[in-house]
Design a protein around this motif. Sequence first.
Motif, PDB file in Angstrom:
ATOM      1  N   TRP A 238       0.857  -1.180   0.000  1.00 52.72           N
ATOM      2  CA  TRP A 238       0.000   0.000   0.000  1.00 52.72           C
ATOM      3  C   TRP A 238       0.897   1.234   0.000  1.00 52.72           C
ATOM      4  CZ3 TRP A 238      -1.353  -4.498   2.179  1.00 52.72           C
ATOM      5  CH2 TRP A 238      -2.679  -4.945   2.055  1.00 52.72           C
ATOM      6  N   SER A 239       0.466   2.274  -0.679  1.00 53.29           N
ATOM      7  CA  SER A 239       1.192   3.542  -0.653  1.00 53.29           C
ATOM      8  C   SER A 239       0.260   4.650  -0.180  1.00 53.29           C
ATOM      9  CB  SER A 239       1.740   3.891  -2.041  1.00 53.29           C
ATOM     10  OG  SER A 239       0.680   4.130  -2.960  1.00 53.29           O
ATOM     11  N   ILE A 240       0.860   5.654   0.487  1.00 54.15           N
ATOM     12  CA  ILE A 240       0.124   6.848   0.874  1.00 54.15           C
ATOM     13  C   ILE A 240       1.053   8.042   0.718  1.00 54.15           C
ATOM     14  CG2 ILE A 240       0.647   6.373   3.309  1.00 54.15           C
ATOM     15  CD1 ILE A 240      -1.924   7.945   4.025  1.00 54.15           C
ATOM     16  N   GLY A 241       0.595   9.051  -0.031  1.00 59.26           N
ATOM     17  CA  GLY A 241       1.414  10.221  -0.284  1.00 59.26           C
ATOM     18  C   GLY A 241       0.587  11.319  -0.909  1.00 59.26           C
ATOM     19  N   ASP A 242       1.055  12.565  -0.745  1.00 54.18           N
ATOM     20  CA  ASP A 242       0.199  13.700  -1.066  1.00 54.18           C
ATOM     21  C   ASP A 242       0.572  14.484  -2.315  1.00 54.18           C
ATOM     22  OD1 ASP A 242       2.568  14.748   0.309  1.00 54.18           O
ATOM     23  OD2 ASP A 242       1.516  16.674   0.287  1.00 54.18           O
ATOM     24  N   SER A 243       1.771  14.266  -2.891  1.00 47.91           N
ATOM     25  CA  SER A 243       2.232  15.202  -3.909  1.00 47.91           C
ATOM     26  C   SER A 243       2.649  14.502  -5.204  1.00 47.91           C
ATOM     27  CB  SER A 243       3.388  16.046  -3.362  1.00 47.91           C
ATOM     28  OG  SER A 243       3.609  17.182  -4.176  1.00 47.91           O
ATOM     29  N   TRP A 244       3.080  15.336  -6.180  1.00 47.19           N
ATOM     30  CA  TRP A 244       3.409  14.821  -7.504  1.00 47.19           C
ATOM     31  C   TRP A 244       4.559  13.818  -7.471  1.00 47.19           C
ATOM     32  CZ3 TRP A 244       2.730  20.210  -6.789  1.00 47.19           C
ATOM     33  CH2 TRP A 244       1.547  20.733  -7.337  1.00 47.19           C
ATOM     34  N   ASN A 245       5.541  14.051  -6.586  1.00 47.63           N
ATOM     35  CA  ASN A 245       6.670  13.128  -6.554  1.00 47.63           C
ATOM     36  C   ASN A 245       6.299  11.766  -5.977  1.00 47.63           C
ATOM     37  OD1 ASN A 245       6.373  14.041  -3.908  1.00 47.63           O
ATOM     38  ND2 ASN A 245       8.563  14.151  -3.514  1.00 47.63           N
ATOM     39  N   ASP A 246       5.053  11.632  -5.485  1.00 48.59           N
ATOM     40  CA  ASP A 246       4.574  10.346  -4.989  1.00 48.59           C
ATOM     41  C   ASP A 246       3.892   9.509  -6.067  1.00 48.59           C
ATOM     42  OD1 ASP A 246       5.285  10.708  -2.199  1.00 48.59           O
ATOM     43  OD2 ASP A 246       3.675  12.195  -2.110  1.00 48.59           O
ATOM     44  N   LEU A 259      -4.095  12.017  -0.188  1.00 47.24           N
ATOM     45  CA  LEU A 259      -4.701  12.735   0.932  1.00 47.24           C
ATOM     46  C   LEU A 259      -5.739  13.721   0.394  1.00 47.24           C
ATOM     47  CD1 LEU A 259      -3.581  11.939   3.725  1.00 47.24           C
ATOM     48  CD2 LEU A 259      -1.853  11.689   1.955  1.00 47.24           C
ATOM     49  N   PRO A 260      -6.652  14.197   1.212  1.00 48.86           N
ATOM     50  CA  PRO A 260      -7.697  15.110   0.719  1.00 48.86           C
ATOM     51  C   PRO A 260      -7.142  16.371   0.062  1.00 48.86           C
ATOM     52  CG  PRO A 260      -8.296  14.268   2.883  1.00 48.86           C
ATOM     53  CD  PRO A 260      -6.882  13.824   2.634  1.00 48.86           C
ATOM     54  N   TRP A 261      -5.941  16.819   0.454  1.00 43.74           N
ATOM     55  CA  TRP A 261      -5.348  18.035  -0.099  1.00 43.74           C
ATOM     56  C   TRP A 261      -4.427  17.761  -1.286  1.00 43.74           C
ATOM     57  CZ3 TRP A 261      -5.049  16.307   4.921  1.00 43.74           C
ATOM     58  CH2 TRP A 261      -3.897  15.604   5.262  1.00 43.74           C
ATOM     59  N   SER A 262      -4.352  16.528  -1.738  1.00 41.20           N
ATOM     60  CA  SER A 262      -3.471  16.199  -2.860  1.00 41.20           C
ATOM     61  C   SER A 262      -3.953  16.841  -4.153  1.00 41.20           C
ATOM     62  CB  SER A 262      -3.407  14.685  -3.059  1.00 41.20           C
ATOM     63  OG  SER A 262      -2.850  14.035  -1.935  1.00 41.20           O
ATOM     64  N   PRO A 263      -3.027  17.213  -5.056  1.00 39.03           N
ATOM     65  CA  PRO A 263      -3.433  17.749  -6.363  1.00 39.03           C
ATOM     66  C   PRO A 263      -4.248  16.714  -7.145  1.00 39.03           C
ATOM     67  CG  PRO A 263      -1.094  18.146  -5.952  1.00 39.03           C
ATOM     68  CD  PRO A 263      -1.560  17.203  -4.883  1.00 39.03           C
ATOM     69  N   PRO A 264      -5.135  17.166  -8.028  1.00 35.33           N
ATOM     70  CA  PRO A 264      -5.975  16.241  -8.796  1.00 35.33           C
ATOM     71  C   PRO A 264      -5.173  15.204  -9.568  1.00 35.33           C
ATOM     72  CG  PRO A 264      -6.752  18.490  -9.056  1.00 35.33           C
ATOM     73  CD  PRO A 264      -5.463  18.578  -8.308  1.00 35.33           C
ATOM     74  N   GLU A 265      -3.986  15.596 -10.079  1.00 37.04           N
ATOM     75  CA  GLU A 265      -3.175  14.655 -10.846  1.00 37.04           C
ATOM     76  C   GLU A 265      -2.701  13.486  -9.988  1.00 37.04           C
ATOM     77  OE1 GLU A 265      -2.054  18.885 -12.242  1.00 37.04           O
ATOM     78  OE2 GLU A 265      -2.634  17.857 -10.390  1.00 37.04           O
ATOM     79  N   VAL A 266      -2.502  13.743  -8.702  1.00 35.05           N
ATOM     80  CA  VAL A 266      -2.082  12.684  -7.789  1.00 35.05           C
ATOM     81  C   VAL A 266      -3.266  11.785  -7.451  1.00 35.05           C
ATOM     82  CG1 VAL A 266      -1.053  12.181  -5.544  1.00 35.05           C
ATOM     83  CG2 VAL A 266      -0.271  14.157  -6.868  1.00 35.05           C
ATOM     84  N   VAL A 267      -4.400  12.403  -7.141  1.00 43.58           N
ATOM     85  CA  VAL A 267      -5.599  11.636  -6.798  1.00 43.58           C
ATOM     86  C   VAL A 267      -5.997  10.712  -7.944  1.00 43.58           C
ATOM     87  CG1 VAL A 267      -8.042  11.809  -6.214  1.00 43.58           C
ATOM     88  CG2 VAL A 267      -6.406  13.423  -5.213  1.00 43.58           C
ATOM     89  N   ALA A 268      -5.823  11.181  -9.178  1.00 48.31           N
ATOM     90  CA  ALA A 268      -6.202  10.392 -10.349  1.00 48.31           C
ATOM     91  C   ALA A 268      -5.399   9.106 -10.473  1.00 48.31           C
ATOM     92  CB  ALA A 268      -6.043  11.227 -11.609  1.00 48.31           C
ATOM     93  N   GLN A 269      -4.222   9.058  -9.867  1.00 54.77           N
ATOM     94  CA  GLN A 269      -3.365   7.878  -9.949  1.00 54.77           C
ATOM     95  C   GLN A 269      -3.634   6.879  -8.829  1.00 54.77           C
ATOM     96  OE1 GLN A 269      -1.173   7.222 -12.415  1.00 54.77           O
ATOM     97  NE2 GLN A 269      -1.726   9.144 -13.429  1.00 54.77           N
ATOM     98  N   CYS A 270      -4.559   7.228  -7.915  1.00 52.86           N
ATOM     99  CA  CYS A 270      -4.751   6.425  -6.707  1.00 52.86           C
ATOM    100  C   CYS A 270      -6.091   5.703  -6.704  1.00 52.86           C
ATOM    101  CB  CYS A 270      -4.647   7.318  -5.472  1.00 52.86           C
ATOM    102  SG  CYS A 270      -2.998   8.028  -5.238  1.00 52.86           S
TER     103      CYS A 270
END
Length: 290
Positions: A238-246, A259-270
């Motif tokens: 499992w991975s958890i991370g908030d930003s583009w480098n994740d 995380l709820p504050w992550s950019p949309p591009e990050v959320v789209a990958q999760c």
Amino acid sequence: MPRRLISTDLDGTIVFNGTISLRDREAMARWRAAGNLLVINTGRSVSALEHVVVPMGLEFDNAILYTGAAIVDADIRVRYSTALPAGVVEDILDFVEGAPGVTVFTTGLDEDLLVYDTIGSGSELLTLFRPATRRELDGREFIGVPMRFTDPEMAARTETYLHRRWEGQAVGFRNQDFIDVVPASASKGAGLRQLVASLAEPPAPETSGDAGEAGEVPAGGSVGLGVGSCSPEPMETWSIGDSWNDISMHQAADHSYALPWSPPEVVAQCDGTVSSLADLIDSLMGRPTI
């Protein structure tokens, strides 16, 4: 049943204002006490990792550092590392010379330096990075070059220049107002895959000779983790991370959470979002979340 492993980012995921909440720390302890693996996956260096985890007594199984360019064990002993090509730091400094709103740091296995600053670094950063001159860079080996920008346009220009000048040799990863420059082979996802492969198989038998101690880093080169030849042990991640480098870490994991504050591009990958690492651990261990 496969072994279970969580790969977690630090800053903006579990570290806020230089500390980790008691609830997250207790959840991580429960996770490990149940026989699961906890892996820190961060752009921080060895010394920056020690700065946050040692005072809080945070225990983990491995840490992937410098955005995947190094891996350490639970005692923060380096098991793998790779360095930037010679000339990268000097070239970056030449490119940003005279530009306002830029801070350039360098990170290595032994020390972290602040070498250019037109932002005005606060006291908290100066506890992690020693101010240094360009002359002090001579003969040093660097793993990462974190750069902070207050001007998004300058950050974009620097990112474009790095890609054009150092393609195939170095890469820059965006993390909020930072760009972390590391060897081109490095990423959080590559580090996670490499670590999982090494953990899934027993260590290779020790051999005598002049090869050095296990994990010893040869000067000017890199060292591998070493894996055995037996059948691999299944591993679920499992991975958890908030930003583009994740993003690469999320792509490498079996299950991924932003995380709820992550950019949309990050959320789209999760697979989804969670409010905290503690919530993720509670759900995996069958406990009600808060």
